[in-house]
Design an enzyme around this catalytic site. Structure first.
Site, mmCIF file in Angstrom:
data_model
loop_
_atom_site.group_PDB
_atom_site.id
_atom_site.type_symbol
_atom_site.label_atom_id
_atom_site.label_comp_id
_atom_site.label_asym_id
_atom_site.label_seq_id
_atom_site.Cartn_x
_atom_site.Cartn_y
_atom_site.Cartn_z
ATOM 1 N N LYS A 14 0.873 -1.144 0.101
ATOM 2 C CA LYS A 14 -0.159 -0.108 -0.059
ATOM 3 C C LYS A 14 0.747 1.103 -0.038
ATOM 4 O O LYS A 14 2.131 1.109 0.248
ATOM 5 C CB LYS A 14 -0.996 0.001 1.172
ATOM 6 C CG LYS A 14 -0.067 0.218 2.613
ATOM 7 C CD LYS A 14 -1.222 0.322 3.631
ATOM 8 C CE LYS A 14 -0.396 0.342 4.927
ATOM 9 N NZ LYS A 14 -1.286 0.390 6.370
ATOM 10 N N ARG A 36 4.121 -7.906 5.223
ATOM 11 C CA ARG A 36 3.867 -8.632 6.318
ATOM 12 C C ARG A 36 2.700 -9.540 6.198
ATOM 13 O O ARG A 36 2.790 -10.831 6.472
ATOM 14 C CB ARG A 36 3.478 -7.602 7.588
ATOM 15 C CG ARG A 36 4.672 -6.953 7.886
ATOM 16 C CD ARG A 36 4.312 -6.034 9.306
ATOM 17 N NE ARG A 36 3.211 -5.242 8.813
ATOM 18 C CZ ARG A 36 2.383 -4.463 9.989
ATOM 19 N NH1 ARG A 36 2.774 -4.687 11.051
ATOM 20 N NH2 ARG A 36 1.515 -3.793 9.557
ATOM 21 N N TYR A 169 9.171 8.168 16.760
ATOM 22 C CA TYR A 169 9.270 8.065 15.224
ATOM 23 C C TYR A 169 10.487 8.838 14.807
ATOM 24 O O TYR A 169 11.220 8.352 13.794
ATOM 25 C CB TYR A 169 8.088 8.611 14.379
ATOM 26 C CG TYR A 169 8.076 8.766 12.942
ATOM 27 C CD1 TYR A 169 7.843 7.536 12.270
ATOM 28 C CD2 TYR A 169 8.415 9.892 12.326
ATOM 29 C CE1 TYR A 169 7.789 7.580 10.989
ATOM 30 C CE2 TYR A 169 8.496 10.026 10.753
ATOM 31 C CZ TYR A 169 8.138 8.828 10.286
ATOM 32 O OH TYR A 169 8.142 8.833 8.845
ATOM 33 N N THR A 204 -0.868 9.288 3.021
ATOM 34 C CA THR A 204 -0.596 7.765 3.223
ATOM 35 C C THR A 204 -1.511 7.618 4.743
ATOM 36 O O THR A 204 -1.987 8.562 5.251
ATOM 37 C CB THR A 204 0.686 7.436 3.365
ATOM 38 O OG1 THR A 204 1.172 7.954 4.376
ATOM 39 C CG2 THR A 204 1.493 7.657 1.987
ATOM 40 N N ASP A 205 -1.438 6.453 5.028
ATOM 41 C CA ASP A 205 -1.914 5.982 6.336
ATOM 42 C C ASP A 205 -1.072 6.838 7.442
ATOM 43 O O ASP A 205 -1.619 7.358 8.383
ATOM 44 C CB ASP A 205 -1.890 4.434 6.813
ATOM 45 C CG ASP A 205 -2.952 3.722 5.829
ATOM 46 O OD1 ASP A 205 -3.742 4.505 5.179
ATOM 47 O OD2 ASP A 205 -3.056 2.536 5.911
#
Length: 246
Positions: A14, A36, A169, A204-205
């Site tokens: 994705k 994954r 992060y 994106t997510d």
């Protein structure tokens, strides 16, 4: 052994990973799509195959040594080498707000889980695949990093990064940047080039729908670094053609 370029992209089912696969495969490469969840990988790969592209899904959770070993063995037996590795897999921990400074409250568990994916997994996979990349006439390793990993820009009051400080992060991307510099130095006497890419703020997510950029635009830096010529840079950090400070 095929003469086609062989590429592996992680986190490929994705977002930026999927679009990176599309753009590399359009250059007539064989692209291995690390995912994954192999079912999600199969679905994503089938979508690209319907566009006439040569892609193949492989199950790959970068935090799992058994997945890394199987992917390494598969590439070695099937192709004998790897030409391009794009370390795109990454996460922001669900317990950590993206648009805030989490340094006073982020948990050690969130730190550890973020580093497992964004740093330790990248190192483990890259180290496992380096012997195969050394067999390429022009190996390329791209770390998909972030401007948020730049200590210089976090200390610059005029920088767009100044207000975005999710510690786990950001610190994991800073560590990934350091790995980029060290690995490039280690491989300096080879034809392999190792660089870090900042995609930009992408829809994106992870980037959310607030982001101004689409995924195709967001892949341009990684694609450029993955397809550098022999005179291209190594050990650098880029967004498009702009070199970023560490």
């Amino acid at each position: 052994m095929t003469e086609q370029t062989i590429a592996l992209v992680t986190g490929a089912n994705k977002g930026l990973g999927l679009e990176t696969c599309r753009q590399l495969a359009r250059r007539e490469m064989i692209v291995l799509m690390g995912a994954r969840d192999i079912n999600k990988g199969l679905t994503a790969a089938n979508g690209l195959k319907s566009e006439g592209l040569t892609v193949e899904p492989v199950q790959l959770d970068v935090t799992r040594a058994d997945h890394i070993a199987k992917v390494q063995a598969f590439i070695e037996s099937r192709f004998g080498r790897l030409d391009i590795l794009v370390n795109n897999a990454g996460m922001i921990h669900p317990d950590e707000p993206m648009f805030a400074n989490s340094s006073e409250q982020v948990s050690l568990q969130a730190l550890r889980e973020t580093f497992e994916v964004n740093f330790f997994g990248q190192v483990a996979l890259t180290q496992a695949l380096i012997p195969l990349i050394k067999k390429s006439p022009a190996g390329r390793i791209v770390m998909v990093s972030s401007i948020l990993g730049s200590l210089t820009l976090h200390g610059d009051e005029s920088s767009e990064a100044i207000q975005v400080k999710p510690l786990a992060y950001d610190a994991s991307k800073t560590a990934l940047n350091q790995f980029t510099v060290h690995l490039a130095a280690s491989l300096k006497q080879t034809s392999i080039k190792v660089n870090a890419a900042h995609p930009g703020w992408v829809k994106t997510d992870l980037g959310s729908q607030r982001a101004p950029m689409g995924v195709e635009e967001g892949t341009k830096t990684a694609i450029r670094l993955a397809t550098l010529g022999p005179d291209g840079p190594t050990g650098k950090f880029y967004h498009r053609n702009e070199q970023l400070p560490w």
